[in-house]
Design an enzyme around this catalytic site. Structure first.
Site, PDB file in Angstrom:
ATOM      1  N   LYS A   1      -9.684   0.036   9.772  1.00 24.85           N
ATOM      2  CA  LYS A   1      -9.576  -1.048   8.803  1.00 24.85           C
ATOM      3  C   LYS A   1      -8.674  -2.133   9.384  1.00 24.85           C
ATOM      4  CE  LYS A   1      -8.139  -1.910   4.037  1.00 24.85           C
ATOM      5  NZ  LYS A   1      -7.606  -1.290   2.813  1.00 24.85           N
TER       6      LYS A   1
ATOM      7  N   ARG B   1      -8.622  -9.246  -3.480  1.00 19.55           N
ATOM      8  CA  ARG B   1      -7.268  -9.175  -4.040  1.00 19.55           C
ATOM      9  C   ARG B   1      -7.190  -9.903  -5.381  1.00 19.55           C
ATOM     10  NH1 ARG B   1      -4.143  -9.399   1.828  1.00 19.55           N
ATOM     11  NH2 ARG B   1      -5.124  -7.487   2.585  1.00 19.55           N
TER      12      ARG B   1
ATOM     13  N   LYS C   1     -14.243  -1.408   8.631  1.00 16.51           N
ATOM     14  CA  LYS C   1     -14.101  -2.455   7.636  1.00 16.51           C
ATOM     15  C   LYS C   1     -13.258  -3.603   8.191  1.00 16.51           C
ATOM     16  CE  LYS C   1     -11.805  -3.085   3.278  1.00 16.51           C
ATOM     17  NZ  LYS C   1     -10.712  -2.643   2.514  1.00 16.51           N
TER      18      LYS C   1
ATOM     19  N   CYS D   1       0.810  -1.226   0.000  1.00 15.38           N
ATOM     20  CA  CYS D   1       0.000   0.000   0.000  1.00 15.38           C
ATOM     21  C   CYS D   1       0.845   1.279   0.000  1.00 15.38           C
ATOM     22  CB  CYS D   1      -0.931   0.005   1.209  1.00 15.38           C
ATOM     23  SG  CYS D   1      -2.063  -1.405   1.245  1.00 15.38           S
TER      24      CYS D   1
HETATM   25  C1  PBG Z   1      -7.092  -1.410  -0.802  1.00 17.01           C
HETATM   26  C2  PBG Z   1      -8.389  -1.986  -0.403  1.00 17.01           C
HETATM   27  C3  PBG Z   1      -8.686  -3.313  -0.007  1.00 17.01           C
HETATM   28  C4  PBG Z   1     -10.073  -3.389   0.134  1.00 17.01           C
HETATM   29  C5  PBG Z   1     -10.588  -2.116  -0.120  1.00 17.01           C
HETATM   30  N1  PBG Z   1      -9.519  -1.261  -0.433  1.00 17.01           N
HETATM   31  C6  PBG Z   1      -7.831  -4.503   0.128  1.00 17.01           C
HETATM   32  C7  PBG Z   1      -6.773  -4.637   1.087  1.00 17.01           C
HETATM   33  O1  PBG Z   1      -6.607  -3.836   2.016  1.00 17.01           O
HETATM   34  O2  PBG Z   1      -6.032  -5.594   0.899  1.00 17.01           O
HETATM   35  C8  PBG Z   1     -10.840  -4.631   0.495  1.00 17.01           C
HETATM   36  C9  PBG Z   1     -12.244  -4.684   0.030  1.00 17.01           C
HETATM   37  C10 PBG Z   1     -12.868  -6.021  -0.016  1.00 17.01           C
HETATM   38  O3  PBG Z   1     -12.316  -7.041   0.443  1.00 17.01           O
HETATM   39  O4  PBG Z   1     -13.983  -6.077  -0.559  1.00 17.01           O
HETATM   40  N2  PBG Z   1      -6.267  -1.002   0.207  1.00 17.01           N
HETATM   41 ZN    ZN Z   2      -3.838  -0.773  -0.087  1.00 19.85          ZN
END
Ligand code: PBG
Ligand code: ZN
Length: 327
Positions: free
Chosen positions: A196, A206, A249, A131
């Site tokens: 998150k 992913r 989330k 990220c």
């Molecule tokens: C990107 C991001 C992710 C999700 C939303 N934005 C993936 C992650 O953090 O690996 C996950 C959304 C989902 O699982 O539906 N940072």
């Molecule tokens: Zn990310």
């Protein structure tokens, strides 16, 4: 307080009209935000193996999809982009001609009555799938924040209605707010992925976003699944830095966190019913282990009951259609 036999809680449950009348939580189409995945090319519509009914779409297909979403009465979409090229620093994320920037312009030109929210992170754009910018295997915070602010500004210039940073770097909300304001975008809200978790429920996403990290995990920036008080600290700092909407989330396994965050801050609160939550309900429904439609509605109602004002969900279209049919 009355006691049995005077008090009979079942009195209000016999007649379906009475049940309707006393119901505390009612889902509405206007609660939903529909996630969409954009890929390069023309006429592309690839179904994600682990997410039946969810597709990677090229911009032409995406625009038609957005017209349908708006016509159903869903107020918003959130966009995730898969770029043509990935590199070490995720240049595609803040390229004014990048996949998201072009998608936003196309939707804004052709679709009325639809909010376009853009997810802001680098993981879909970096060759290593992390990220942020790396120094060895360390994700650099402040260097990454600068790029996230650039990405946000680039999305705003393309016409995004709301910016949604999902990276969990420290201090990014303040930097994004400052950058947007300095460039005349003081009216664009920030929906922060404030809380998150480093969750196993993101697996199918992913696949969809082609953003699995090449090594390691996201535990140095996403939250430990075991922590609740820390969620308050995360939400608090994003609110102080200028977040307009805060998100929790995943949703289903974190209803306690949604409740606590909403109760404490009384802010507009979003919850993301993530890919794994969707996939599990879909898969169990397919096997006839559960009634998919019923569990879809139950899961969304529980998220709203916990305190979410809006729900990001891959079920948005199905749930909206269900709610229309019910009326
Ligand atoms: C990107 C991001 C992710 C999700 C939303 N934005 C993936 C992650 O953090 O690996 C996950 C959304 C989902 O699982 O539906 N940072
Ligand atoms: Zn990310």
């Amino acid at each position: 307080m009355a006691q049995y036999p005077i008090k009979r809680l079942r009195r209000l449950r016999y007649n379906p009209l009475v049940r309707d009348m006393i119901r505390e939580t009612e889902l509405s189409k206007s609660d939903f935000i529909y996630p969409l995945f954009v890929v390069p090319g023309k006429n592309v519509k690839n179904e994600i193996r682990s997410m039946p009914g969810v597709f990677q779409m090229s911009i032409d297909v995406l625009v038609e999809e957005c017209k349908e979403v708006a016509s159903i009465g869903i107020p918003a979409v959130i966009l995730f982009g898969i770029p043509e090229h990935k590199d070490e620093v995720g240049s595609g994320a803040y390229d004014d001609n990048g996949i998201i920037q072009n998608a936003v312009r196309a939707i804004k030109k052709e679709v009325k009555n639809l909010l376009v929210i853009t997810d802001v992170c680098l993981c879909e754009y970096t060759s290593h799938g992390h990220c942020g910018v790396l120094d060895g295997d360390n994700i650099l915070n402040d260097e990454t924040v600068d790029l996230l602010a650039k990405e946000s500004l680039s999305h705003a210039k393309a016409g995004a209605d709301i910016i949604a940073p999902s990276d969990m770097m420290d201090g990014r909300i303040a930097e994004i707010r400052k950058t947007l304001d300095e460039n005349g975008f003081e009216k664009i809200p920030i929906m922060s992925y404030a809380v998150k978790y480093a969750s196993g429920y993101y697996g199918p996403f992913r696949d969809a976003a082609e953003s699995t990290p090449a090594f390691g995990d996201r535990k140095s920036h996403q939250m430990d699944i075991a922590n609740g008080l820390e969620a308050i600290r995360e939400a608090e700092s994003d609110i102080e830095e200028g977040a307009d909407i805060i998100m929790v989330k995943p949703a289903g396994a974190y209803l306690d966190i949604i409740y606590r965050v909403k109760d404490k801050f009384q802010m507009p609160t979003a919850a993301y019913q993530v890919s794994g939550e969707y996939s599990m309900i879909k898969a169990a429904g397919k096997l006839d282990y559960i009634d998919e439609e019923r569990v879809m509605i139950e899961s969304l109602t529980a998220i709203k009951r916990a305190g979410a004002d809006m729900i990001l969900t891959y079920f948005a279209k199905d749930a909206a259609k269900y709610l229309d049919k019910k009326r």
